[in-house]
Design a protein around this motif. Sequence first.
Motif, PDB file in Angstrom:
ATOM      1  N   ALA A   1      -5.549  22.111  -3.039  1.00 42.30           N
ATOM      2  CA  ALA A   1      -6.530  21.694  -1.903  1.00 42.30           C
ATOM      3  C   ALA A   1      -7.929  22.369  -2.124  1.00 42.30           C
ATOM      4  O   ALA A   1      -8.096  23.627  -2.637  1.00 42.30           O
ATOM      5  CB  ALA A   1      -5.918  22.438  -0.489  1.00 42.30           C
ATOM      6  N   LEU A   2      -9.086  21.705  -1.806  1.00 44.38           N
ATOM      7  CA  LEU A   2     -10.529  22.327  -1.985  1.00 44.38           C
ATOM      8  C   LEU A   2     -10.480  23.536  -1.114  1.00 44.38           C
ATOM      9  O   LEU A   2     -10.241  23.357   0.053  1.00 44.38           O
ATOM     10  CB  LEU A   2     -11.329  21.467  -1.741  1.00 44.38           C
ATOM     11  N   THR A   3     -11.462  24.555  -1.372  1.00 45.20           N
ATOM     12  CA  THR A   3     -11.769  25.845  -0.521  1.00 45.20           C
ATOM     13  C   THR A   3     -13.297  25.491  -0.380  1.00 45.20           C
ATOM     14  O   THR A   3     -13.684  26.142   0.739  1.00 45.20           O
ATOM     15  CB  THR A   3     -11.455  26.776  -0.946  1.00 45.20           C
ATOM     16  N   GLU A   4     -13.905  24.610  -1.050  1.00 37.95           N
ATOM     17  CA  GLU A   4     -15.454  24.343  -0.703  1.00 37.95           C
ATOM     18  C   GLU A   4     -15.625  23.240  -1.429  1.00 37.95           C
ATOM     19  O   GLU A   4     -14.958  22.530  -2.342  1.00 37.95           O
ATOM     20  CB  GLU A   4     -16.432  25.626  -1.167  1.00 37.95           C
ATOM     21  N   ILE A   5     -16.956  22.425  -0.987  1.00 36.72           N
ATOM     22  CA  ILE A   5     -17.012  21.206  -1.660  1.00 36.72           C
ATOM     23  C   ILE A   5     -17.976  21.472  -2.915  1.00 36.72           C
ATOM     24  O   ILE A   5     -19.011  22.017  -2.795  1.00 36.72           O
ATOM     25  CB  ILE A   5     -17.973  20.371  -0.588  1.00 36.72           C
ATOM     26  N   PRO A   6     -17.605  20.771  -3.816  1.00 40.29           N
ATOM     27  CA  PRO A   6     -18.462  20.917  -5.203  1.00 40.29           C
ATOM     28  C   PRO A   6     -19.577  20.062  -5.284  1.00 40.29           C
ATOM     29  O   PRO A   6     -19.504  18.920  -4.613  1.00 40.29           O
ATOM     30  CB  PRO A   6     -17.279  20.474  -6.224  1.00 40.29           C
ATOM     31  N   LEU A   7     -20.556  20.372  -5.646  1.00 35.63           N
ATOM     32  CA  LEU A   7     -21.895  19.525  -5.757  1.00 35.63           C
ATOM     33  C   LEU A   7     -22.394  19.600  -7.063  1.00 35.63           C
ATOM     34  O   LEU A   7     -22.532  20.667  -7.905  1.00 35.63           O
ATOM     35  CB  LEU A   7     -23.077  20.381  -5.125  1.00 35.63           C
ATOM     36  N   PRO A   8     -22.537  18.433  -7.780  1.00 35.44           N
ATOM     37  CA  PRO A   8     -22.243  17.156  -6.990  1.00 35.44           C
ATOM     38  C   PRO A   8     -20.925  16.713  -6.845  1.00 35.44           C
ATOM     39  O   PRO A   8     -19.908  17.394  -7.490  1.00 35.44           O
ATOM     40  CB  PRO A   8     -22.942  16.107  -8.013  1.00 35.44           C
ATOM     41  N   ILE A   9     -20.384  16.114  -6.099  1.00 35.52           N
ATOM     42  CA  ILE A   9     -19.219  15.683  -5.887  1.00 35.52           C
ATOM     43  C   ILE A   9     -18.555  15.002  -6.787  1.00 35.52           C
ATOM     44  O   ILE A   9     -17.337  15.396  -7.422  1.00 35.52           O
ATOM     45  CB  ILE A   9     -19.053  15.016  -4.316  1.00 35.52           C
ATOM     46  N   ALA A  10     -18.954  14.024  -7.198  1.00 36.32           N
ATOM     47  CA  ALA A  10     -18.364  12.929  -8.335  1.00 36.32           C
ATOM     48  C   ALA A  10     -19.066  13.040  -9.592  1.00 36.32           C
ATOM     49  O   ALA A  10     -20.289  13.189  -9.749  1.00 36.32           O
ATOM     50  CB  ALA A  10     -18.415  11.587  -7.822  1.00 36.32           C
ATOM     51  N   SER A  11     -18.421  13.093 -10.644  1.00 35.85           N
ATOM     52  CA  SER A  11     -18.960  13.125 -12.023  1.00 35.85           C
ATOM     53  C   SER A  11     -19.985  11.599 -12.091  1.00 35.85           C
ATOM     54  O   SER A  11     -20.953  11.853 -12.896  1.00 35.85           O
ATOM     55  CB  SER A  11     -18.060  13.248 -13.179  1.00 35.85           C
ATOM     56  N   GLU A  12     -19.564  10.644 -11.521  1.00 33.32           N
ATOM     57  CA  GLU A  12     -20.443   9.447 -11.623  1.00 33.32           C
ATOM     58  C   GLU A  12     -20.927   8.938 -10.335  1.00 33.32           C
ATOM     59  O   GLU A  12     -20.061   9.201  -9.407  1.00 33.32           O
ATOM     60  CB  GLU A  12     -19.661   8.208 -12.438  1.00 33.32           C
ATOM     61  N   SER A  13     -22.082   8.640 -10.068  1.00 30.77           N
ATOM     62  CA  SER A  13     -22.747   8.563  -8.794  1.00 30.77           C
ATOM     63  C   SER A  13     -22.185   6.788  -8.289  1.00 30.77           C
ATOM     64  O   SER A  13     -21.775   6.098  -9.196  1.00 30.77           O
ATOM     65  CB  SER A  13     -24.163   8.392  -8.780  1.00 30.77           C
ATOM     66  N   PHE A  14     -21.987   7.002  -7.031  1.00 30.04           N
ATOM     67  CA  PHE A  14     -21.548   5.729  -6.608  1.00 30.04           C
ATOM     68  C   PHE A  14     -22.146   5.507  -5.048  1.00 30.04           C
ATOM     69  O   PHE A  14     -22.679   6.378  -4.711  1.00 30.04           O
ATOM     70  CB  PHE A  14     -19.957   5.293  -6.575  1.00 30.04           C
ATOM     71  N   THR A  15     -21.863   4.427  -4.441  1.00 27.95           N
ATOM     72  CA  THR A  15     -22.565   3.947  -3.167  1.00 27.95           C
ATOM     73  C   THR A  15     -21.492   3.725  -2.182  1.00 27.95           C
ATOM     74  O   THR A  15     -20.555   3.148  -2.345  1.00 27.95           O
ATOM     75  CB  THR A  15     -23.700   2.939  -3.358  1.00 27.95           C
ATOM     76  N   ILE A  16     -21.774   4.376  -1.076  1.00 27.05           N
ATOM     77  CA  ILE A  16     -20.687   4.142   0.036  1.00 27.05           C
ATOM     78  C   ILE A  16     -21.364   3.106   1.001  1.00 27.05           C
ATOM     79  O   ILE A  16     -22.435   3.276   1.534  1.00 27.05           O
ATOM     80  CB  ILE A  16     -20.554   5.408   0.794  1.00 27.05           C
ATOM     81  N   ASP A  17     -20.669   2.048   1.393  1.00 28.07           N
ATOM     82  CA  ASP A  17     -21.135   1.000   2.300  1.00 28.07           C
ATOM     83  C   ASP A  17     -21.057   1.754   3.691  1.00 28.07           C
ATOM     84  O   ASP A  17     -19.675   1.786   3.993  1.00 28.07           O
ATOM     85  CB  ASP A  17     -20.610  -0.224   2.347  1.00 28.07           C
ATOM     86  N   TYR A  18     -21.653   1.876   4.590  1.00 24.80           N
ATOM     87  CA  TYR A  18     -21.716   2.634   5.992  1.00 24.80           C
ATOM     88  C   TYR A  18     -22.260   1.813   7.023  1.00 24.80           C
ATOM     89  O   TYR A  18     -23.426   1.459   6.919  1.00 24.80           O
ATOM     90  CB  TYR A  18     -22.501   3.929   5.593  1.00 24.80           C
ATOM     91  N   TRP A  19     -21.619   1.534   8.004  1.00 19.77           N
ATOM     92  CA  TRP A  19     -21.752   0.747   9.327  1.00 19.77           C
ATOM     93  C   TRP A  19     -22.084   1.667  10.331  1.00 19.77           C
ATOM     94  O   TRP A  19     -21.317   2.439  10.797  1.00 19.77           O
ATOM     95  CB  TRP A  19     -20.968  -0.339   9.557  1.00 19.77           C
ATOM     96  N   ARG A  20     -23.076   1.764  11.289  1.00 21.36           N
ATOM     97  CA  ARG A  20     -23.226   2.711  12.282  1.00 21.36           C
ATOM     98  C   ARG A  20     -24.302   1.875  13.102  1.00 21.36           C
ATOM     99  O   ARG A  20     -25.359   1.369  12.483  1.00 21.36           O
ATOM    100  CB  ARG A  20     -23.658   4.017  12.164  1.00 21.36           C
ATOM    101  N   ALA A  21     -24.279   2.233  14.603  1.00 20.72           N
ATOM    102  CA  ALA A  21     -25.671   1.898  15.339  1.00 20.72           C
ATOM    103  C   ALA A  21     -26.979   2.533  14.950  1.00 20.72           C
ATOM    104  O   ALA A  21     -26.806   3.809  14.546  1.00 20.72           O
ATOM    105  CB  ALA A  21     -25.212   1.899  16.882  1.00 20.72           C
TER     106      ALA A  21
END
Length: 558
Positions: A52-72
């Motif tokens: 389990a992670l104890t902190e968030i690594p930056l950058p997170i992923a070795s390859e960039s990608f896009t999250i499709d995100y819906w919000r008002a």
Amino acid sequence: MRKMGFVLASSMLVLSILSACSNNTGEEGNKETGTNTNTEKPASEAPAAETALTEIPLPIASESFTIDYWRANDAKLTASLENFGEMAGYKKKEELTGIKANFTHPPLGQQKDQFNLLIAGSDLPDVIYYNWADAVGGPEKMIEDGRIIRLNELIDQYAPNLKKIIESDPDVKKQIALDDGTIYMFPLLKLDALKLNATSGLIMRKDWLDKLGLKSPTTIDEWHTVLKAFKEKDPNGNGKPDELPFTGNWGPGNLTKLHDFAPAFGLIGGFMMKDGKVTYGPIEPGYKDYLATMAQWYKEGLIDPEIMTNDGKAFDYKVTNNLAGSYQGGVFSGMGKFFNLMRGTDPNFNLTGVASPLAPDGKSYAAFNLNQKVLTYGEAITASADEDKLKYIVQWMDFNYSQQGSDLFNFGVEGESYTKEGDTYKFTDTIVKNPNGLTYDQALATYALSIMDGPINQDSKYLDALLFDQGQKDANAEWMKQSAELTLPPIRLTIDEASQVTSIMSQVNTYYNETMTAIINGTKPVSEFDKMVETIKGMGIDEAIKLHQAAYERYQSK
């Protein structure tokens, strides 16, 4: 801010509770694995071999990608930007994490209808940020139908910041989970709940009080004295009897809006707590005294006769033209706005916040829950998200709850939108004196989520940095003195319970709102209260109380 909203009218309170207290059907699924009975795809399975992670690594992923995100969308942001992806906070987050969010927004004001269309279709985005209190059937139904996924195991494995908050705060642990323990979103948090929730209440013209030699009222009798003086002693100094002692900006509605004064009688205008049990305020004996008092004030002209028809424009006119003596509002829209508008035209203009009048037991009670730390807004992962990318999406979401992410989404970019000295944050002229003519809230919306709503822990230091006038600071301090003992915690009704309560309350609310409004405006006598109580009981209010009590006991047993 608030969108963090407080509900004072009985009908609105009930609707809010019913939507927030959504269905609990999670027990019919597999709670141990988190799988969904209506989809073949596992809801959330973290590889057991990974630590389990104890902190968030930056950058997170070795390859960039896009999250499709819906919000008002938000009107403060759209004053200068098209979507949240253009916000400086999200641009910086993309730079740090290597993950981009591609935002889709429904037209302003159409988020409910568009959400229902979205959730009914097969083409879902990866992430949805929504007020899940408005989802039909609640998040439980969304999970059961394979629309969003259970996050418990993913949070344990890949969200060290949110996990730490949950494990260290019993209130958050209770409020973030459904009745079966399922966690379904990364929420809008207010860990410093009292300070952040005490941002609205009763507001009064302090300069009028000073001119008449009066102190802020603390009891309902003192309120009557002050309002009567506002009406009769010409505090605006124009020689005309045009003062409106108490007014409001609720738009077309009914006089349930006067429930700001109900706590003075030991009750609130909806479902409430009394001696550890759920009851319904409008059938309590003290409600008759409340109605009698409001009817007297209305008859004496202490309440604006247009209070039910004022819109925002009419209300603003009354405040800025020195007609309004007191009203209910927030530290920003009800105080900061008018301080700014009046600063150049009336240097004596001053406002102060007043705590709810003392109840018979000597306590000042809030009409809404000041202690809620987990709001119903949050971002959930849909069942359409790429299973191989779930752990990266969760890390991306968890970044907001890290210190770096919290500073970014509460204050913006250091050196641009804010500066920091020790533990003190100060917004720059880019925010408070925006060169492009944006108001401070519109300017901050181009940098951070704190002035709107979003998946963050809202930092109370952001509030401190925006309370520019002493009256605002004093108001926040006064409203923090109120007790939330009368209000229900964020309980949840099952689908069957919600259906029964909705059926009962649709009748109750229509009849009750008409009757209590008629009593206050004098078209019906106060003695009509006894008939009102009997009629409401005949409509099944005792069963609705019983169902709320059951939900309250489930909440307490979490």
